[in-house]
Design a protein around this motif. Sequence first.
Motif, PDB file in Angstrom:
ATOM      1  N   ILE A  42       0.833  -1.195   0.000  1.00  0.00           N
ATOM      2  CA  ILE A  42       0.000   0.000   0.000  1.00  0.00           C
ATOM      3  C   ILE A  42       0.873   1.253   0.000  1.00  0.00           C
ATOM      4  N   SER A  43       1.947   1.215   0.781  1.00  0.00           N
ATOM      5  CA  SER A  43       2.876   2.340   0.784  1.00  0.00           C
ATOM      6  C   SER A  43       4.243   1.878   1.265  1.00  0.00           C
ATOM      7  N   ARG A  44       5.246   2.684   0.915  1.00  0.00           N
ATOM      8  CA  ARG A  44       6.608   2.411   1.343  1.00  0.00           C
ATOM      9  C   ARG A  44       7.284   3.742   1.643  1.00  0.00           C
ATOM     10  N   LEU A  45       7.931   3.794   2.779  1.00  0.00           N
ATOM     11  CA  LEU A  45       8.717   4.963   3.145  1.00  0.00           C
ATOM     12  C   LEU A  45      10.144   4.489   3.343  1.00  0.00           C
ATOM     13  N   ALA A  46      11.032   4.931   2.448  1.00  0.00           N
ATOM     14  CA  ALA A  46      12.446   4.587   2.561  1.00  0.00           C
ATOM     15  C   ALA A  46      13.110   5.632   3.443  1.00  0.00           C
ATOM     16  N   ASP A  47      13.744   5.178   4.500  1.00  0.00           N
ATOM     17  CA  ASP A  47      14.367   6.073   5.466  1.00  0.00           C
ATOM     18  C   ASP A  47      15.728   6.525   4.957  1.00  0.00           C
ATOM     19  N   ALA A  48      16.126   7.708   5.353  1.00  0.00           N
ATOM     20  CA  ALA A  48      17.434   8.246   4.964  1.00  0.00           C
ATOM     21  C   ALA A  48      17.953   9.146   6.084  1.00  0.00           C
TER      22      ALA A  48
END
Length: 130
Positions: A42-48
């Motif tokens: 549904i969603s993806r948040l790639a951390d940085a």
Amino acid sequence: MEVQLRSLLADDTAIAALVGTRIYWNTIPQTATDPCVVMYVISRLADAHHGGANRLNNWIVQIDVRAVTYASAIAVRDAIVTKLHAKRFSQGGLKIVTVLQSERQRSEKPGTTLYHTVQLDFSVGSGNAG
């Protein structure tokens, strides 16, 4: 993450006893029998961070259980929740943390068969196991 999450479900004896290998991503094949499981990102948040990507990801994965009886849908749901809710895994080179966020239930009769669907939304955190 997709391969590892599917493996976590497929390798679980309680889930396999209910759905066999009928665990899919994005679509249920027309030849699939029920009960079965289909998963969607549904969603993806790639951390940085200041140095760039840190290979940590937070996903929302919807896991749908489809069955022709409500009791069967609930049995598969219970097995998936037992396997995944509030758990940590190392699978296929990834560390994975899973938490159940929400559940919805519905039924529909597109033809002559009534289908019961349980939709589970899991928060899935993943990163390299190394």
